[in-house]
Design an enzyme around this catalytic site. Structure first.
Site, PDB file in Angstrom:
ATOM      1  N   CYS A  78      38.167  57.782  21.472  1.00 36.99           N
ATOM      2  CA  CYS A  78      38.869  56.665  21.514  1.00 36.99           C
ATOM      3  C   CYS A  78      40.013  56.891  20.659  1.00 36.99           C
ATOM      4  O   CYS A  78      41.187  56.251  20.792  1.00 36.99           O
ATOM      5  CB  CYS A  78      37.956  55.216  21.497  1.00 36.99           C
ATOM      6  SG  CYS A  78      36.888  55.014  22.680  1.00 36.99           S
ATOM      7  N   ARG A 133      36.880  54.439  30.580  1.00 35.83           N
ATOM      8  CA  ARG A 133      38.454  54.503  30.166  1.00 35.83           C
ATOM      9  C   ARG A 133      39.207  54.338  31.406  1.00 35.83           C
ATOM     10  O   ARG A 133      39.600  55.220  32.238  1.00 35.83           O
ATOM     11  CB  ARG A 133      38.448  56.083  29.613  1.00 35.83           C
ATOM     12  CG  ARG A 133      37.431  56.441  28.555  1.00 35.83           C
ATOM     13  CD  ARG A 133      37.888  57.654  27.985  1.00 35.83           C
ATOM     14  NE  ARG A 133      36.563  58.116  27.157  1.00 35.83           N
ATOM     15  CZ  ARG A 133      36.631  57.898  25.832  1.00 35.83           C
ATOM     16  NH1 ARG A 133      37.657  56.913  25.518  1.00 35.83           N
ATOM     17  NH2 ARG A 133      35.650  58.001  25.238  1.00 35.83           N
TER      18      ARG A 133
END
EC number: 1.11.1.24
Length: 215
Positions: free
Chosen positions: A52, A129
């Site tokens: 991330c 995601r």
């Protein structure tokens, strides 16, 4: 939490669901924030995680590209605003990269549920995601989903943004692997007269239904 609730998600062509939330840049009413602008809404599983961090940094480093192409960015994860701020500060101190775009604090999972970002085959407590491309009219135009352990491709995100904007501007379609500057596909003819007109044009003709041109 029912599977139906988790799997309820907007589709391409739907209007982007509206919501209010707290972000790292202050309170946000999503419909007001995105009005009249292209917007990319993207989720990540958690703050202070390695993949991330690379992804959010990638968006931040492309700030000028998105500004030049009239596009706003909005991030999200199922973390508190305090966690977000601490993570933003940590990344800035360690790498010099500042996440200036708003990051939604979705600790109650309201937005994640609204956008189908919770998928129990991956996790019931972390958003996958997801990437939503939203046009200036508030319509969802393209959706990408990635699993928790595979980072997104920034080149592809940039490519499809330009492709969507170019398709809208010129009323054309994009062939496989299209890149800015390459020829685009002209919509197929709807009448015999249009077909004959096409055959007399300077288009790159594969056949009457597949023709390309430069823009």
């Amino acid at each position: 939490m029912s599977n139906q609730e988790i799997y309820s998600m907007p589709r391409i062509g739907d209007m982007a669901p509206d919501f209010s939330a707290m972000t790292t840049t202050g309170p946000m009413r999503f419909s007001d924030y995105i009005k009249g602008k292209w917007t990319i809404l993207f989720s990540h599983p958690a703050d202070f995680t390695p993949v991330c961090t690379t992804e959010m940094s990638g968006f931040a480093l492309e700030k000028n590209f998105f500004e030049e192409n009239d596009t706003k960015l909005v991030g999200l994860s199922i973390d508190s605003i305090h966690s977000h701020i601490a993570w933003v500060n940590n990344v800035r101190k360690n790498t010099g990269v500042l996440f200036e775009f708003p990051i939604i604090a979705d600790i109650d999972m309201k937005v994640s549920k609204l956008y189908g970002m919770l998928q129990p085959g991956e996790s019931e407590t972390a958003a996958v995601r997801a990437v939503f491309f939203i046009d200036p009219n508030g319509k969802i135009r393209l959706i990408m989903y990635y699993p928790l352990n595979v980072g997104r491709n920034m080149d592809e995100i940039k490519r499809v943004l330009i492709a969507l904007q170019t398709a809208d501007k010129h009323k054309v379609a994009m062939p496989l692997d299209w890149r800015p500057g390459q020829k685009v596909i002209v919509p197929p003819p709807k009448t015999v007269a249009e077909m004959q007109e096409r055959e007399a044009s300077d288009y790159e003709m594969v056949d009457f239904y597949l023709a390309k041109k430069s823009i």
